[in-house]
Write a protein that holds these residues in place. Structure first.
Motif, PDB file in Angstrom:
ATOM      1  N   ASP A   1       0.818  -1.216   0.000  1.00 53.08           N
ATOM      2  CA  ASP A   1       0.000   0.000   0.000  1.00 53.08           C
ATOM      3  C   ASP A   1       0.852   1.267   0.000  1.00 53.08           C
ATOM      4  N   MET A   2       1.983   1.224   0.722  1.00 55.64           N
ATOM      5  CA  MET A   2       2.821   2.422   0.795  1.00 55.64           C
ATOM      6  C   MET A   2       3.472   2.734  -0.553  1.00 55.64           C
ATOM      7  N   ILE A   3       3.690   1.717  -1.369  1.00 59.82           N
ATOM      8  CA  ILE A   3       4.205   1.962  -2.725  1.00 59.82           C
ATOM      9  C   ILE A   3       3.246   2.879  -3.478  1.00 59.82           C
ATOM     10  N   HIS A   4       1.977   2.559  -3.431  1.00 57.06           N
ATOM     11  CA  HIS A   4       0.979   3.353  -4.144  1.00 57.06           C
ATOM     12  C   HIS A   4       0.779   4.721  -3.485  1.00 57.06           C
ATOM     13  N   HIS A   5       0.865   4.740  -2.169  1.00 55.96           N
ATOM     14  CA  HIS A   5       0.721   6.008  -1.446  1.00 55.96           C
ATOM     15  C   HIS A   5       1.866   6.945  -1.818  1.00 55.96           C
TER      16      HIS A   5
ATOM     17  N   ASP B   1      -1.355  -4.362  -7.404  1.00 49.36           N
ATOM     18  CA  ASP B   1      -0.153  -4.538  -8.199  1.00 49.36           C
ATOM     19  C   ASP B   1       0.921  -3.631  -7.626  1.00 49.36           C
ATOM     20  N   HIS B   2       2.158  -3.835  -8.059  1.00 47.96           N
ATOM     21  CA  HIS B   2       3.271  -3.078  -7.502  1.00 47.96           C
ATOM     22  C   HIS B   2       3.917  -2.192  -8.557  1.00 47.96           C
ATOM     23  N   GLY B   3       3.114  -1.692  -9.459  1.00 49.44           N
ATOM     24  CA  GLY B   3       3.659  -0.853 -10.517  1.00 49.44           C
ATOM     25  C   GLY B   3       4.143   0.479 -10.018  1.00 49.44           C
TER      26      GLY B   3
ATOM     27  N   THR C   1      -0.957   7.324   9.596  1.00 49.10           N
ATOM     28  CA  THR C   1      -2.031   6.399   9.977  1.00 49.10           C
ATOM     29  C   THR C   1      -1.707   4.983   9.509  1.00 49.10           C
ATOM     30  N   MET C   2      -1.197   4.850   8.295  1.00 52.74           N
ATOM     31  CA  MET C   2      -0.841   3.537   7.758  1.00 52.74           C
ATOM     32  C   MET C   2       0.277   2.882   8.575  1.00 52.74           C
TER      33      MET C   2
END
Length: 243
Positions: free
Chosen positions: A84-88, A142-144, A195-196
């Motif tokens: 999730d942090m990748i996308h964030h 996904d991890h794009g 928060t994450m």
């Protein structure tokens, strides 16, 4: 005593003394080799090590058995956090790209550049960590690591993520208002990251590398929130609350 004997005796004593010193030196060296001793003391369990604490909490000092490497595999909480942090992070980079060359305040420009410089390599690191550690675990993303500038993504439910309407407003803002809008969105975005980080701890994240990264992100973004809030106030923007 003959003169020749008087001269030979001191010489003999000198030779014996030198031989003894050499034997002692060899004995010491071989003892050191057998024991594995060196000039630098080897690390021991008695040397304390600091373990990062949760956001807002103090670090812990570990000694003895607590220093032994953990064989516990990464948990689902660790994998979800990294994914999730990748996308964030990626949306933060998109927002910086949207305002590149369009901000008016030098301090805001520096902050935008710093955010991109920090978060881009963190994305790369997190992708590699997932490849090495995720295994069969997945958060379903996904991890794009990319987001569209329109904000149309599957991750809008993450804390602090800017909506499509908010990104459109940022794109249309002009002059000083673009700086103010950017700061407001980024303050909220950073607050979402905090928060994450806390959610990972609550969900039982145990991986040491993930915990270290989470701690670094938390410390850096907490400081940046304070700096950006001060910049926004100086430019005439209203206070912004974080998630």
């Amino acid at each position: 005593m003959p003169a020749s004997s008087r001269f030979r005796m001191p010489a003999l004593c000198t030779i014996l003394a030198l031989s003894g010193a050499l034997l002692t030196g060899c004995s010491d060296d071989s003892s050191a080799d057998r024991s594995g001793a060196t000039g630098t003391p080897a690390p021991t369990d008695s040397v304390p090590v600091l373990q990062p604490g949760r956001p807002g909490e103090p670090n812990k000092t570990l000694t003895g058995p607590a220093l032994s490497p953990s064989s516990t595999p990464a948990t689902q909480a660790d994998v979800t956090f990294m994914s999730d942090m990748i996308h964030h992070h990626a949306q933060a980079v998109v927002m910086v790209n949207m305002v590149d060359g369009k901000l008016t305040d030098p301090e805001v420009k520096r902050m935008a550049s710093r955010i991109k410089a920090e978060q881009t390599p963190e994305i790369t690191y997190m992708k590699k960590w997932l490849k090495d550690n995720a295994g069969s675990k997945s958060s379903g993303h996904d991890h794009g690591g990319t987001h569209s500038a329109t904000g149309k993504t599957d991750h809008s439910d993450m804390p602090g993520m800017a909506s499509a309407a908010e990104l459109k407003k940022l794109s249309k803002a002009k002059g000083k208002q673009k700086d103010i809008t950017f700061l407001g969105l980024m303050i909220t975005h950073h607050g979402g990251a905090l928060t994450m980080i806390d959610d990972r701890y609550k969900a039982g994240g145990t991986d040491i590398e993930t915990g270290r990264l989470a701690n670094d992100i938390g410390a850096g973004q907490t400081a940046q929130i304070k700096s950006m809030a001060a910049m926004r106030k100086r430019l005439g923007g209203a206070p912004v609350s974080t998630p």
